[in-house]
Structure formats: structure tokens, C-alpha cells
Design an enzyme around this catalytic site. Structure first.
Site, short mmCIF file in Angstrom:
data_model
loop_
_atom_site.label_atom_id
_atom_site.label_comp_id
_atom_site.label_asym_id
_atom_site.label_seq_id
_atom_site.Cartn_x
_atom_site.Cartn_y
_atom_site.Cartn_z
N ARG A 86 -42.27 -46.15 -28.34
CA ARG A 86 -41.18 -45.19 -28.09
C ARG A 86 -40.69 -44.51 -29.58
O ARG A 86 -40.19 -43.43 -29.45
CB ARG A 86 -40.10 -45.65 -27.35
CG ARG A 86 -39.18 -44.68 -26.68
CD ARG A 86 -38.20 -45.16 -25.51
NE ARG A 86 -38.03 -46.60 -25.60
CZ ARG A 86 -37.13 -47.29 -26.17
NH1 ARG A 86 -36.34 -46.76 -27.09
NH2 ARG A 86 -37.17 -48.62 -25.81
N TYR A 140 -37.29 -19.83 -16.58
CA TYR A 140 -38.12 -20.83 -15.66
C TYR A 140 -36.81 -21.43 -14.72
O TYR A 140 -35.79 -21.87 -15.23
CB TYR A 140 -38.84 -21.85 -16.41
CG TYR A 140 -39.29 -22.91 -15.62
CD1 TYR A 140 -40.37 -22.62 -14.76
CD2 TYR A 140 -38.70 -24.16 -15.78
CE1 TYR A 140 -40.60 -23.79 -13.84
CE2 TYR A 140 -39.08 -25.47 -15.04
CZ TYR A 140 -40.24 -24.79 -13.84
OH TYR A 140 -40.68 -26.03 -13.12
N ASP A 205 -38.51 -19.93 -25.65
CA ASP A 205 -39.35 -20.65 -24.71
C ASP A 205 -40.83 -19.61 -24.61
O ASP A 205 -40.86 -18.67 -24.35
CB ASP A 205 -39.00 -20.80 -23.36
CG ASP A 205 -39.92 -21.75 -22.33
OD1 ASP A 205 -41.34 -21.61 -22.72
OD2 ASP A 205 -39.59 -22.16 -21.41
N LYS A 230 -48.87 -26.08 -19.38
CA LYS A 230 -49.38 -24.79 -19.19
C LYS A 230 -50.64 -24.46 -19.78
O LYS A 230 -51.65 -25.20 -19.85
CB LYS A 230 -48.49 -23.78 -19.07
CG LYS A 230 -47.02 -24.21 -18.50
CD LYS A 230 -47.08 -24.44 -16.85
CE LYS A 230 -45.94 -25.04 -16.32
NZ LYS A 230 -44.46 -24.64 -16.54
#
Ligand SMILES: *Cc1c(COP(=O)(O)O)cnc(C)c1O
Length: 397
Positions: A86, A140, A205, A230
Site C-alpha cells: 500500500r 464524466y 481530466d 480508457k
């Protein structure tokens, strides 16, 4: 505020932004293949190694204590193994190095998804007491939802691009825009928006453009976000997110990622790093096909409007005169599915799927109507794609 032009009027570009190497910078295509792989030859390797460890052995717990203290305080883990997955992972680190280089940013921090990345940015600002966000629609659908619902304790003011400066308050921690925007492909002048932000960090973005078409850091953005799911992954088989930014902000993001746990899996990091190598080639090929489909759609009487960005790209949105749902039901080669940026072509109805979580009135005001379809063009032959679209449009009149 829809800055895209109708195709008929645009004489749109079908070439991509030219990223010539500066004196000390290699071309984007070269960086895409080599960034994050610099140490491989020295390791005696050709392909990047995949490190799936969740933990790392150490017989020296005094040193470990000091390293953990330093990481918690600074967001930087000093030399040595990662302690626990982590805190960081070397395979994910290679992807971060590669993406930062492509975006022309100092650093990048990867997350489990695009939404985890955006959440981490918001948490960094909220933790600093700056809970107000200024944002431009459309975004989005889930980014819009996260801000509108205030799920993380933020408060949003929606503005037109020209209203950014006036909306900034003493507690504004972030300005958030997308260009080209999902799903209308509306573009905005990033340099002008960055100027309007003053000292407030601008997050762009860049999921739709990718660094192949647009590098927002060069226009003054402090943060560049990707749904790596994407184009960066590019094959529809990996979920991820990443923020490219300066090292100071990256440290805060790593601290939040460590404490909240939205880490990218190493296998996802491996696939995303591999995806970067072919990103410029995929984008150019898909964009050329998308530009041609946009041209044909614009000339088709069954289509009332086509949105295709000035900067090009592989996304085409269009409004049909008939029933949009029938076009979705009519495709055979093209896959009717949400998401984008894969090797195969996808089409979806934003008002029903990607932007369903946005209230209907807000959707309409942002240009997301019932007639709008969003298509992510892949690497198939243009004639095969046009044949499928033509048949589906024929079934919808
Ligand atoms: C898909 C998408 C997101 C969200 O990314 P996930 O990886 O699905 O969490 C954010 N922004 C844009 C523009 C997107 O298309």
C-alpha cells in the site's frame, strides 16, 4: 459553452499535435516506448518485471520504523524495498514514471480507478481546509455525481469557462475541467482557464485527449487526471486511474493513497505501462478513422449534428434525427457498451448510461440530450465500421 464546431464548418484536423523533441526532450513516441524501462538492461532484463508482493522482508525493524515515519511525514519512501504494497509497488512505479514523462509532469500517482484518483485529489484539498470546488460541465457522469452529491464533504459551484475567476473563494481548493469533455466533446481554452485560476490548482481530466493530443501541464494545469481504464490501457481489460502533477502534490497524493487504500494492482500497473508503448500509434490510427466517420456522419441526413474536437481524437459524438435507442439496438460489429478507448469500437447512449447519474435538467443544460450518441472508435477498418453504422442508422429512421 459548447466549443466544438459542427463538422461541416470545421474542415477538422485529422493530424495529431506535433510533439517535436526539445533540446533535452525525446519525442513522445520514443518516450512512450522507453520511459520507465531505463534500468532494465542493467538488471539483465528486456521486459519489465511484474512484482506481485504484498509485503517485503526486513530483519532491521529500527530502520523500517524510521522509513515508515519518513513516508508518513513526507509521502516519500527512501531507498530500499517498499515495506508493504500500500506504500508503493515497483511495477506500478514504472507506469507512473512513463505517464509522468508523457504528460511532461514531474511525477504521477496511480490509483485503482479514475474515480479513486479524483477522490484522492479532493481529499488532499479538503484535508487542507479547502473544500470548495469550481467546475465546468459537462464532466464524466460519475465525476459530476461525486461533486454534486458532496460525498467527500466538498461543495461545488458549476460555471461556464468565463465564470471561473468570479467563482473562486478563499476556501476554493480546486478548479476541475474536462477538454474535450465527456460526452459532448466540448473543448475549452485551457490556457485561459489556467490563468483564471490564479493560485488555485487547475485539474484537467485529459482522458479523452491523452498526452498524444494535448499536454495540459504546458497550458498551466497543475494536475492532469486520467481514467487509465480508457486509452492508456487501451484494450478494455484493466481498470485504473492516475494523476500527473508536480512532486509536491504527488507527495500529498501518496499519503492519501497510503491511508485510504485506493492502490492500483501491480498487474494493472504492468498492463498500463505496456499500453503506454503503443498509445501514440493506437491514437493516430483510431483518430484517422474517427475523423473519416465524423465526415461521413456530418453528410448523412439521418444525423442532425456531429461533435468532433478541433484537436482530433478517436471519440465522435452525434445526434440522430431518429430514435437513438434503435441505433444502439442495431449495431452488430460495433459493441453497444459504456467505456471507451479500447481497440474495438464502442457506442453508448450517454443519457441512459454514462451520464445517467446526472439529474436530467443538468444533463440537458450540458448538451446531453436523448438524441445524443457517443462512439469510441477503435482499430477496425473504416469501411466495416461505416457499413455497420449505416445499417444501424437505417434501422432507426
Ligand atoms: C471513465 C472516466 C472517468 C472515471 O474513470 P474510472 O476508471 O471508470 O473510474 C473519469 N473521467 C473520464 C473523462 C472518464 O471517461
Amino acid at each position: 459553452m459548447d466549443s466544438t464546431r459542427d463538422i461541416e464548418a470545421s474542415g477538422h484536423r485529422d493530424t495529431l499535435a506535433d510533439h517535436r523533441p526539445g533540446p533535452a526532450r525525446r519525442a513522445l513516441t520514443t518516450e512512450a516506448v522507453h520511459a520507465g524501462r531505463e534500468d532494465l538492461a542493467g538488471l539483465g532484463l528486456h521486459a519489465p518485471p511484474l512484482d506481485l508482493s504484498t509485503t517485503y522482508p526486513s530483519y532491521d525493524s529500527r530502520t523500517e520504523a524510521a522509513r515508515i515515519d519518513a513516508f508518513a511525514a513526507t509521502g516519500v519512501l527512501d531507498e530500499g524495498p517498499p515495506v508493504y504494497a500500500r506504500l508503493g509497488n515497483p511495477t506500478v512505479g514504472r507506469f507512473e514514471t512513463g505517464l509522468a514523462r508523457l504528460e511532461g509532469a514531474e511525477s504521477a500517482v496511480a490509483f485503482a480507478s479514475g474515480m479513486a484518483a479524483l477522490s484522492a485529489v479532493l481529499l488532499v484539498r479538503i484535508a487542507a481546509g479547502l473544500r470548495h470546488v469550481v467546475a465546468v460541465r459537462p464532466l464524466y457522469g460519475c465525476s459530476d455525481h461525486l461533486l454534486t452529491a458532496g460525498l467527500l464533504g466538498s461543495e461545488v459551484t458549476w460555471v461556464d469557462p468565463a465564470g471561473v475567476a468570479a467563482a473562486i473563494r478563499p476556501d476554493t481548493g480546486l478548479v476541475l475541467v474536462e477538454s474535450p469533455a465527456n460526452p459532448t466533446l466540448a473543448e475549452l481554452d485551457l490556457r485561459a482557464v489556467a490563468h483564471a485560476c490564479g493560485t488555485v490548482p487547475l485539474l484537467v481530466d485529459n482522458t479523452f485527449a491523452t498526452p498524444v493530443l494535448q499536454r495540459p501541464v504546458e497550458s498551466g494545469a497543475r494536475l492532469v487526471l486520467h481514467s487509465a481504464t480508457k486509452y492508456l490501457g487501451g484494450h478494455g481489460d484493466v481498470l485504473g486511474g492516475v494523476v500527473a502533477c508536480d512532486e509536491e502534490f504527488a507527495r500529498s497524493l501518496r499519503q492519501v493513497r497510503f491511508a485510504t487504500g485506493g492502490v492500483l494492482h501491480p498487474l494493472a500497473g504492468y498492463l498500463l505501462h505496456r499500453g503506454l508503448a503503443t498509445l501514440p500509434v493506437r491514437m493516430r490510427a483510431a483518430a484517422a478513422t474517427a475523423a473519416e466517420l465524423a465526415r461521413r456522419l456530418a453528410a448523412d441526413p439521418r444525423v442532425s449534428r456531429v461533435h468532433y474536437p478541433r484537436i482530433g481524437g478517436a471519440m465522435v459524438s452525434f445526434e440522430v434525427t431518429g430514435e437513438a435507442h434503435e441505433v444502439i439496438a442495431g449495431v452488430r460489429l460495433i459493441t453497444p457498451a459504456v467505456s471507451l478507448g479500447s481497440v474495438d469500437t464502442l457506442i453508448q447512449h450517454p443519457a441512459s448510461i454514462s451520464h445517467r447519474v446526472v439529474a436530467e435538467g443538468d444533463r440537458r443544460a450540458a448538451g446531453v440530450g436523448e438524441k445524443l450518441l457517443r462512439m469510441s472508435v477503435g482499430l477496425e477498418d473504416v469501411e466495416d465500421l461505416w457499413g455497420d453504422l449505416d445499417a444501424a442508422l437505417g434501422a432507426a429512421v
